[in-house]
Scaffold this motif. Structure first.
Motif, short mmCIF file in Angstrom:
data_model
loop_
_atom_site.label_atom_id
_atom_site.label_comp_id
_atom_site.label_asym_id
_atom_site.label_seq_id
_atom_site.Cartn_x
_atom_site.Cartn_y
_atom_site.Cartn_z
N UNK A 167 74.08 64.49 -110.88
CA UNK A 167 74.40 65.88 -110.57
C UNK A 167 74.49 66.13 -109.06
N UNK A 168 73.68 65.41 -108.28
CA UNK A 168 73.63 65.67 -106.84
C UNK A 168 74.65 64.85 -106.05
N UNK A 169 75.08 63.72 -106.58
CA UNK A 169 75.98 62.83 -105.84
C UNK A 169 77.21 63.55 -105.25
N UNK A 170 77.86 64.45 -106.00
CA UNK A 170 79.04 65.13 -105.44
C UNK A 170 78.71 66.03 -104.25
N UNK A 171 77.42 66.36 -104.06
CA UNK A 171 77.03 67.32 -103.03
C UNK A 171 76.46 66.66 -101.78
N UNK A 172 76.39 65.33 -101.78
CA UNK A 172 75.81 64.63 -100.63
C UNK A 172 76.75 64.76 -99.43
N UNK A 173 76.18 65.24 -98.31
CA UNK A 173 76.94 65.37 -97.06
C UNK A 173 76.66 64.14 -96.20
N UNK A 174 77.51 63.93 -95.25
CA UNK A 174 77.31 62.81 -94.34
C UNK A 174 75.94 62.92 -93.67
N UNK A 175 75.23 61.80 -93.63
CA UNK A 175 73.91 61.78 -93.00
C UNK A 175 72.78 62.09 -93.95
N UNK A 176 73.08 62.52 -95.18
CA UNK A 176 72.02 62.80 -96.16
C UNK A 176 71.74 61.54 -96.98
N UNK A 177 70.49 61.37 -97.34
CA UNK A 177 70.07 60.18 -98.09
C UNK A 177 69.55 60.62 -99.46
N UNK A 178 70.43 60.53 -100.46
CA UNK A 178 70.08 60.98 -101.81
C UNK A 178 68.88 60.20 -102.36
N UNK A 179 68.87 58.88 -102.15
CA UNK A 179 67.76 58.06 -102.66
C UNK A 179 66.43 58.53 -102.07
N UNK A 180 66.41 58.86 -100.79
CA UNK A 180 65.18 59.31 -100.14
C UNK A 180 64.72 60.65 -100.72
N UNK A 181 65.68 61.55 -100.99
CA UNK A 181 65.35 62.84 -101.59
C UNK A 181 64.72 62.62 -102.98
N UNK A 182 65.34 61.74 -103.77
CA UNK A 182 64.82 61.47 -105.12
C UNK A 182 63.47 60.77 -105.06
N UNK A 183 63.30 59.85 -104.10
CA UNK A 183 62.01 59.17 -103.93
C UNK A 183 60.91 60.19 -103.64
N UNK A 184 61.22 61.14 -102.76
CA UNK A 184 60.23 62.17 -102.38
C UNK A 184 59.87 63.03 -103.58
N UNK A 185 60.87 63.41 -104.38
CA UNK A 185 60.60 64.23 -105.59
C UNK A 185 59.76 63.45 -106.59
N UNK A 186 60.04 62.14 -106.71
CA UNK A 186 59.26 61.30 -107.61
C UNK A 186 57.82 61.17 -107.12
N UNK A 187 57.66 60.99 -105.81
CA UNK A 187 56.32 60.83 -105.23
C UNK A 187 55.48 62.09 -105.47
N UNK A 188 56.13 63.24 -105.48
CA UNK A 188 55.42 64.50 -105.71
C UNK A 188 55.34 64.85 -107.20
N UNK A 189 55.80 63.93 -108.05
CA UNK A 189 55.74 64.09 -109.50
C UNK A 189 56.65 65.22 -110.02
#
Length: 153
Positions: free
Chosen positions: A29-51
């Motif tokens: 769902x988020x892939x189409x919204x990624x802008x240059x310089x944004x790191x989708x994997x890092x965003x998802x990692x952070x959300x996972x880390x926070x449960x």
């Protein structure tokens, strides 16, 4: 006044506020919204880390929403399509196994309510239950009129 850009994290939290999402679903769902310089994997990692992303909660949510209408094979297919790991899917399968006959019986009762009078009607009922993901053994028990509380196994 222009639209302000919603961050990927903000967008992800919006999706998660509507229902539980797996990492793979959010990624799609988020892939189409990624802008240059944004790191989708890092965003998802952070959300996972926070449960905020939790595979067990996703599985429980799907079981709660879908198991009343669908057999185990359809529910498990849905879990796999969300990218959930094998252990989570296996645990869900165990949960579903115990209630499969009762759930098939309920679905059959709501849809048909009475045994088939003709072979054609019996086939129709069989196809319906099979299309909902109920296994052959359970379908046969239901169509023989064997209520769930008479299970001998």
């Amino acid at each position: 006044m222009g639209f302000h850009k919603i961050s990927l994290t903000g967008r992800a939290l919006k999706y998660l506020s509507q229902r539980e999402h797996s990492r793979l679903e959010l990624e799609r769902k988020l892939a189409p919204h990624v802008q240059e310089g944004e790191d989708l994997a890092a965003v998802l990692d952070a959300l996972e880390a926070k449960n905020f992303i939790n595979p067990e909660r996703v599985a429980q949510s799907v079981l709660y929403r879908r198991s009343g209408k669908l057999g185990a094979s359809r529910v498990l297919h849905e879990l796999r399509s969300k990218g959930l790991d094998d252990d989570t899917v296996r645990a869900a399968a165990e949960q579903l196994k115990d209630t499969e006959h009762a759930r098939a019986w309920d679905v059959w009762l709501r849809k048909f309510g009475e045994p088939a009078a003709t072979p054609q009607e019996r086939m129709k009922q069989m196809r319906f239950l099979a299309s909902r993901g109920f296994g052959g053994d359970v379908v046969n028990k239901v169509l023989r009129g064997q209520a769930p509380d008479t299970d001998l196994d």
